[in-house]
Each structure stands twice: as C-alpha cells, then as structure tokens.
Design an enzyme around this catalytic site. Sequence first.
Site, PDB file in Angstrom:
ATOM      1  N   CYS A 113      37.223  15.679 105.983  1.00 57.54           N
ATOM      2  CA  CYS A 113      38.018  14.778 105.156  1.00 57.54           C
ATOM      3  C   CYS A 113      37.307  14.492 103.829  1.00 57.54           C
ATOM      4  CB  CYS A 113      38.327  13.512 105.964  1.00 57.54           C
ATOM      5  SG  CYS A 113      39.727  12.571 105.366  1.00 57.54           S
ATOM      6  N   HIS A 114      36.840  13.261 103.607  1.00 61.18           N
ATOM      7  CA  HIS A 114      36.104  12.898 102.394  1.00 61.18           C
ATOM      8  C   HIS A 114      34.599  13.146 102.544  1.00 61.18           C
ATOM      9  CE1 HIS A 114      39.866  10.725 101.627  1.00 61.18           C
ATOM     10  NE2 HIS A 114      39.503  10.654 100.357  1.00 61.18           N
TER      11      HIS A 114
END
Length: 187
Positions: A113-114
């Site tokens: 994800c991030h």
Amino acid sequence: MAQALRDRKVAILATDGVERVELEQPRGALYGAGAQSEILSIHPGEIQARQFDLNPAGTFPVDRLVADASAEDYDALLLPGGTMNPDQLRMNKDAVGFVKAFVASGKPIAAICHGPWTLVEADAVRGRRLTSWPSIRTDLRNAGAEVVDEEVVVDGQFVSSRSPADLPAFCRTIIEQFAKAPSEASG
C-alpha cells in the site's frame, strides 16, 4: 510451508496510523510459517492502528525502538501501509537509516500500500519494479522506480503489493521470498 520460516526473525517497521489489516495479516502468515517478528517503532509503548485510514482500530505493542535496532538482528523487513504510518516514518532519521541499512544488506523487504514511501525516502527504488497504492505511484516514478499495477511484484529483494485486497497473494509471496533468503539473524 508450515515451518518455512522457522528460526527466522522479521522486523515490522510501523508507527501510529498503520493500517491494521496490513500489519496483522502478514504477521499472522509469518507466525504460521514459523517466523518470529518484532514491531519496531519511532516511539515506545503502543502504536495506534487504523482501518481505512480513518477509523481507530486498536493498538499494537511496540517491541523495540527502531533507534535501538540493527538490520543485522533480522532476516527480513515488513513495511505495512496506512497513509499516516509511512508518512511519519519517512520523516524520522532512525527509521530511514534502518531501511537504508536493510536495503544495503540485500535481505528481503516487503512493502504494501503506502509502505513503499519509506523506501522512496531511503533512495532505494531507483531502477526497481514496484507496485503500491495509486496515490504514491508518482512519488515512486519520480524516485526512479518502474511502477506497475499488479497484485504482487517481486524485484530482487523487494516484494510489493497495492492494497489490503492483495493481502492473500502478498502473504503467500512474502513467505516464499523470505524463505529463499539465508537466515543470518537468528541464533
């Protein structure tokens, strides 16, 4: 693969704002494969988890400060996402230094994800093929990465995935990749 990671020790670098499922599911998969794990953070006590970045989702106890940790102590590194989590980590010199040391060691690193934001700050993505949450793909490209939109991507020591929807493939792949690496930290 029940004990594929027996005697392996995995660092999970996270802080407040970590997406709960992105820490919890991979950690459970690692545990199921026989690995030990430690949550490293930039402050002691507990870190606040989130669900969908917005909703409080409980806490995780911190096992060790990243400032007191060494890449030599671990066989692999997991970088979960959540928007706030890597945004804070990439502004912390100890967290970035730990990631740089891990990259230099050649040991496997998994980011979802991030999570790759911290890899960008460590100047570790140039020439690498990665995926991530859509909103940080420009940052990855600007840092020299080849960005693709795939469920899970393996490039050398890096494993990356886009989002919680990719967790089944991400968890399977990190176990496979972490098992291929030599175990150096345990003992």
